[in-house]
Design an enzyme around this catalytic site. Structure first.
Site, mmCIF file in Angstrom:
data_model
loop_
_atom_site.group_PDB
_atom_site.id
_atom_site.type_symbol
_atom_site.label_atom_id
_atom_site.label_comp_id
_atom_site.label_asym_id
_atom_site.label_seq_id
_atom_site.Cartn_x
_atom_site.Cartn_y
_atom_site.Cartn_z
ATOM 1 N N HIS A 14 64.445 5.252 -85.413
ATOM 2 C CA HIS A 14 63.186 4.504 -85.206
ATOM 3 C C HIS A 14 63.432 3.445 -84.141
ATOM 4 O O HIS A 14 63.838 2.324 -84.433
ATOM 5 C CB HIS A 14 62.738 3.884 -86.534
ATOM 6 C CG HIS A 14 61.416 3.173 -86.474
ATOM 7 N ND1 HIS A 14 60.657 2.910 -87.602
ATOM 8 C CD2 HIS A 14 60.704 2.659 -85.440
ATOM 9 C CE1 HIS A 14 59.558 2.261 -87.254
ATOM 10 N NE2 HIS A 14 59.567 2.077 -85.938
ATOM 11 N N HIS A 16 61.600 2.331 -80.340
ATOM 12 C CA HIS A 16 60.603 2.541 -79.277
ATOM 13 C C HIS A 16 61.277 2.203 -77.951
ATOM 14 O O HIS A 16 61.709 1.052 -77.764
ATOM 15 C CB HIS A 16 59.398 1.630 -79.496
ATOM 16 C CG HIS A 16 58.724 1.830 -80.822
ATOM 17 N ND1 HIS A 16 57.608 2.625 -80.979
ATOM 18 C CD2 HIS A 16 59.026 1.357 -82.068
ATOM 19 C CE1 HIS A 16 57.239 2.621 -82.256
ATOM 20 N NE2 HIS A 16 58.084 1.865 -82.932
ATOM 21 N N HIS A 194 54.181 5.895 -88.540
ATOM 22 C CA HIS A 194 54.311 4.543 -89.077
ATOM 23 C C HIS A 194 53.299 4.409 -90.214
ATOM 24 O O HIS A 194 52.112 4.716 -90.026
ATOM 25 C CB HIS A 194 53.977 3.503 -88.003
ATOM 26 C CG HIS A 194 55.052 3.288 -86.980
ATOM 27 N ND1 HIS A 194 55.597 4.299 -86.247
ATOM 28 C CD2 HIS A 194 55.673 2.148 -86.567
ATOM 29 C CE1 HIS A 194 56.514 3.790 -85.413
ATOM 30 N NE2 HIS A 194 56.581 2.489 -85.587
ATOM 31 N N GLU A 197 53.729 -0.459 -93.150
ATOM 32 C CA GLU A 197 54.415 -1.581 -92.484
ATOM 33 C C GLU A 197 53.591 -2.834 -92.784
ATOM 34 O O GLU A 197 53.996 -3.684 -93.568
ATOM 35 C CB GLU A 197 54.520 -1.332 -90.972
ATOM 36 C CG GLU A 197 55.188 -2.479 -90.206
ATOM 37 C CD GLU A 197 55.131 -2.308 -88.679
ATOM 38 O OE1 GLU A 197 54.335 -1.497 -88.176
ATOM 39 O OE2 GLU A 197 55.887 -3.042 -87.983
ATOM 40 N N ASP A 275 63.790 -0.632 -84.196
ATOM 41 C CA ASP A 275 62.373 -0.675 -83.813
ATOM 42 C C ASP A 275 62.184 -1.073 -82.341
ATOM 43 O O ASP A 275 62.023 -0.202 -81.486
ATOM 44 C CB ASP A 275 61.601 -1.624 -84.743
ATOM 45 C CG ASP A 275 60.141 -1.253 -84.913
ATOM 46 O OD1 ASP A 275 59.729 -0.214 -84.370
ATOM 47 O OD2 ASP A 275 59.405 -1.999 -85.588
#
Ligand code: HPA
Ligand code: ZN
Length: 334
Positions: A14, A16, A194, A197, A275
């Site tokens: 995970h 980005h 996702h 969250e 992330d």
């Protein structure tokens, strides 16, 4: 322990790529491309990284990505992340990219994916880091826009292992993307989303039942629903949890409140991930260290988390066997 955690063989599931854009590279690319940034220096930009919630972060994240224009820019972005992986003994990666952030600015899809893929191929040949690229749809945009993006991706599907769903969770539930995820699955692509969250546990349930995803990104709000926790454990649904992200975006007040080890002890297949490391104060090793310092994570728990990252990756069986063997060797050698 810090050295043990850094050298621990691990996978990142995970991440980005746009969130790995460090301020230094952002300034360098802005200068190279003749783009004016609304900040005078790197330090000033870093000081702006003080977020009350997900949306405040996303606003800066999309603004920052606007310095990426050329194939070389996307290569440089991805290669900088690969170098971090090399330094932290991250042996397998499944990075996300957000094509719509770029195509909506007039950057061709081909430019984006070519630069990313070139760096990922080099990671394999030069460092033996294996990877699978995941293309995310922005959930604040329409399902039609997602279909359009999927069409643009069709000539490049050999370079994409799966599809994800990111951006603003509130107001954009999984059901909004039911049809496009059905199509993606029919095309033989893996899927993640996702969920849970900032949004409720119900979004995790809906991502599983409506989008039928193979993994959940974040998923920490599942803790509000004991039945769901039981289901996640029984069905071995992996969660890609991002501790520093969650504290920086105020999903938890501080690391001592984080529920990742609680879920681990309840049998949920959790993994540790960074992330958007350039925005949240650390890469994968720093996330593991934060769990040790804030939650008292033991070496055994760290090894279990690393093992989960290999087990629930989308790597092929033979590659997983190699990764397990490297992890076992590390544990014996220590
Ligand atoms: N949540 C949703 N969208 C995102 C995130 C995140 O943590 N990071 C980058 N895009
Ligand atoms: Zn994310």
């Amino acid at each position: 322990m810090d050295q043990f955690l850094n050298d621990l063989p691990k996978a990142e599931l995970h991440l980005h790529l746009e969130g790995s854009l460090e301020p230094e590279l952002m300034f360098a690319l802005a200068e190279r491309n003749g783009i004016a940034l609304p900040y005078s220096a790197v330090d000033q930009l870093r000081q702006a990284y003080n977020f009350a919630n997900l949306q405040e972060f996303l606003d800066l994240y999309y603004q920052g990505a606007a310095v990426l224009l050329t194939e070389q820019d996307f290569y440089d972005l991805t290669w900088a992340y690969v170098e971090r992986c090399k330094a932290q003994n991250i042996l397998h990666i499944e990075p996300f990219f957000d094509p719509q952030t770029h195509t909506d600015r007039g950057i061709p899809f081909a430019t984006v994916i070519s630069g990313i893929s070139r760096a990922l191929q080099q990671a394999e040949t030069e460092y033996g880091i294996s990877s699978g690229l995941i293309m995310c749809f922005l959930r604040h945009l329409s399902e039609d826009a997602a279909f359009e993006t999927l069409q643009q991706a069709e000539p490049y599907l050999d370079q994409i292992i799966g599809i994800g769903l990111d951006s603003s969770e509130k107001g954009h539930p999984p059901a909004k993307f039911e049809r496009v995820f059905a199509k993606v699955r029919n095309m033989g692509l893996l899927t993640v989303a996702h969920a849970g969250e900032e949004g409720p546990a119900q979004n995790v349930i809906d991502a599983l039942d409506i989008l039928k995803v193979d993994r959940i990104d974040h998923g920490v709000r599942a803790i509000d629903d004991p039945q769901l926790i039981k289901r996640l454990a029984e069905e071995k649904v992996a969660l890609t949890v991002c501790p520093l992200s969650n504290t920086r975006l105020k999903v938890f007040d501080d690391m001592s409140q984080h529920n990742i080890l609680q879920m681990l002890e309840q049998g949920v297949k959790v993994t540790v991930n960074s992330d958007d490391p350039a925005y949240f104060g650390g890469y994968l090793t720093e996330n593991f260290i934060a769990l040790e310092k804030g939650l008292g994570m033991t070496q055994e728990q760290a090894v279990e988390l690393a093992r989960n990252s290999f087990e629930y990756s989308f790597a092929k069986k033979e590659r997983k066997e190699e990764l397990f063997a490297l992890l076992d060797r590390h544990c014996v050698a220590r």
